[in-house]
Design an enzyme around this catalytic site. Structure first.
Site, PDB file in Angstrom:
ATOM      1  N   HIS A  60      -7.582  -5.346  -0.584  1.00  0.00           N
ATOM      2  CA  HIS A  60      -6.424  -4.552  -0.165  1.00  0.00           C
ATOM      3  C   HIS A  60      -5.941  -5.044   1.205  1.00  0.00           C
ATOM      4  O   HIS A  60      -6.737  -5.302   2.107  1.00  0.00           O
ATOM      5  CB  HIS A  60      -6.822  -3.078  -0.076  1.00  0.00           C
ATOM      6  CG  HIS A  60      -5.667  -2.156   0.074  1.00  0.00           C
ATOM      7  ND1 HIS A  60      -4.942  -1.687  -0.998  1.00  0.00           N
ATOM      8  CD2 HIS A  60      -5.098  -1.593   1.172  1.00  0.00           C
ATOM      9  CE1 HIS A  60      -3.995  -0.880  -0.570  1.00  0.00           C
ATOM     10  NE2 HIS A  60      -4.055  -0.808   0.740  1.00  0.00           N
ATOM     11  N   SER A  87       0.837  -1.200   0.000  1.00  0.00           N
ATOM     12  CA  SER A  87       0.000   0.000   0.000  1.00  0.00           C
ATOM     13  C   SER A  87       0.875   1.254   0.000  1.00  0.00           C
ATOM     14  O   SER A  87       1.688   1.445  -0.897  1.00  0.00           O
ATOM     15  CB  SER A  87      -0.963  -0.045   1.192  1.00  0.00           C
ATOM     16  OG  SER A  87      -1.942   0.961   1.124  1.00  0.00           O
ATOM     17  N   ASP A 129      -9.671  -4.458  -4.696  1.00  0.00           N
ATOM     18  CA  ASP A 129      -8.898  -3.374  -4.083  1.00  0.00           C
ATOM     19  C   ASP A 129      -9.198  -2.070  -4.812  1.00  0.00           C
ATOM     20  O   ASP A 129      -9.009  -1.987  -6.028  1.00  0.00           O
ATOM     21  CB  ASP A 129      -7.407  -3.706  -4.187  1.00  0.00           C
ATOM     22  CG  ASP A 129      -6.511  -2.629  -3.604  1.00  0.00           C
ATOM     23  OD1 ASP A 129      -7.025  -1.658  -3.013  1.00  0.00           O
ATOM     24  OD2 ASP A 129      -5.281  -2.779  -3.730  1.00  0.00           O
TER      25      ASP A 129
END
Length: 313
Positions: A285, A159, A255
């Site tokens: 995610h 991320s 995601d």
């Protein structure tokens, strides 16, 4: 293809709780909530055995700490992954990603140096990317002391941490420093461009753990008003993508920042940088932290570890 049924109950609980009030939410509130959620993912799982750890100082001022993980029976000097945790540049720390770093160390058979970079809003951009570059430089400079092979250093993150790893890889290439690879998990690579209609931000922006409103809140905490969001340190998509270390880009089907990862993988390939794109269509995610509750997430972690192992062999 539907979302992984082992993850769906987690999504159901999150959706039933409702969205936070982002108008009143503080960074401390978000950190407490996220840390509690992450701890619940690993509740009751057996410890990852056979990994030695040591906390270390990567820079004295401003302080930059790290933790090195090493398989107890590993080779010396070893390959190493310099890892940057996710959390929107606002939450997360070494502890939130401790289990994942232990797993990568054991699955790959390499050292992992997890970096405790400065967080926003207390330390807004460009503190985090400056720390990422400084951490990689520190690990390279101390490779012999740490028992690491400087020819087999890679960077990685998930991320926001994936974005920081991409920034560090670009900085290394600019400085003429060769890296063995980069592992970018669900990376957020473009904070400048408006999300396109019909894209992953629009279609997956609610109901799948990370929401579009949360993404916007994180970016606002991280980037002060007036910052050029096309600065490659904030949005690595706008950097020089040629001549970089070989990349593994991992994306998830559910995601909201999926398009960032797919677009970055395509842009790297177009620039001539070798890319292995691993796509996991049923995952969400942050799937790399869900391996204790999802067989498919566990398979994904193993697939990423296998790809990284080939780069640092």
């Amino acid at each position: 293809m539907a979302v992984d049924p082992q993850i769906q109950p987690l999504l159901d609980r999150a959706n039933a709780a409702g969205p936070p009030d982002f108008g009143r939410l503080t960074a401390a509130d978000m950190r407490a909530g996220i840390n509690a959620m992450l701890a619940s993912f690993n509740a009751g799982r057996p410890p990852v055995e056979g990994v030695e750890t040591r906390d270390m100082e990567l820079r004295a001022a401003p302080p930059l700490a790290g933790r090195i993980y090493r398989p107890a029976a590993g080779e010396r000097p070893s390959a190493a992954l310099v890892f940057f945790h996710g959390g929107g540049w606002v939450v997360g720390d070494i502890e939130s990603h401790d289990v994942f770093c232990r797993r990568i160390a054991t699955l790959v058979g390499c050292a992992v140096v997890s970096v405790d970079y400065r967080l926003a809003p207390e330390n807004p951009f460009p503190a985090a990317p400056e720390d990422a570059v400084a951490a990689l430089e520190a690990v390279r400079a101390r490779a012999e002391e740490l028992g690491l092979d400087p020819r087999r250093l890679a960077v990685g993150g998930d991320s926001a941490g994936g974005a920081l790893a991409a920034v560090a890889a670009q900085a290394a290439a600019k400085a003429g420093v060769g890296l063995a690879g980069q592992l970018l998990i669900c990376p957020a690579t473009d904070l400048a461009s408006p999300p396109p209609p019909g894209g992953s931000r629009e279609r997956l922006g609610s109901g799948y753990l990370l929401t579009d409103a949360e993404i916007r809140w994180y970016a606002d905490q991280y980037l002060p008003a007036g910052i050029d969001r096309t600065d490659p340190r904030a949005s690595p998509m706008f950097g020089n993508l040629a001549g970089l270390a070989p990349a593994i880009v991992a994306t998830a089907g559910y995601d909201p920042v999926r398009d960032d990862g797919i677009g970055y993988a395509e842009a790297l390939a177009h620039a001539g940088t070798p890319v292995e794109h691993l796509h996991f269509p049923t995952l969400v995610h942050g799937f790399n932290l869900l391996d204790a509750i999802s067989v498919e997430a566990d398979r994904a972690v193993r697939a990423m570890a296998g790809a990284l192992g080939r780069l640092v062999a």
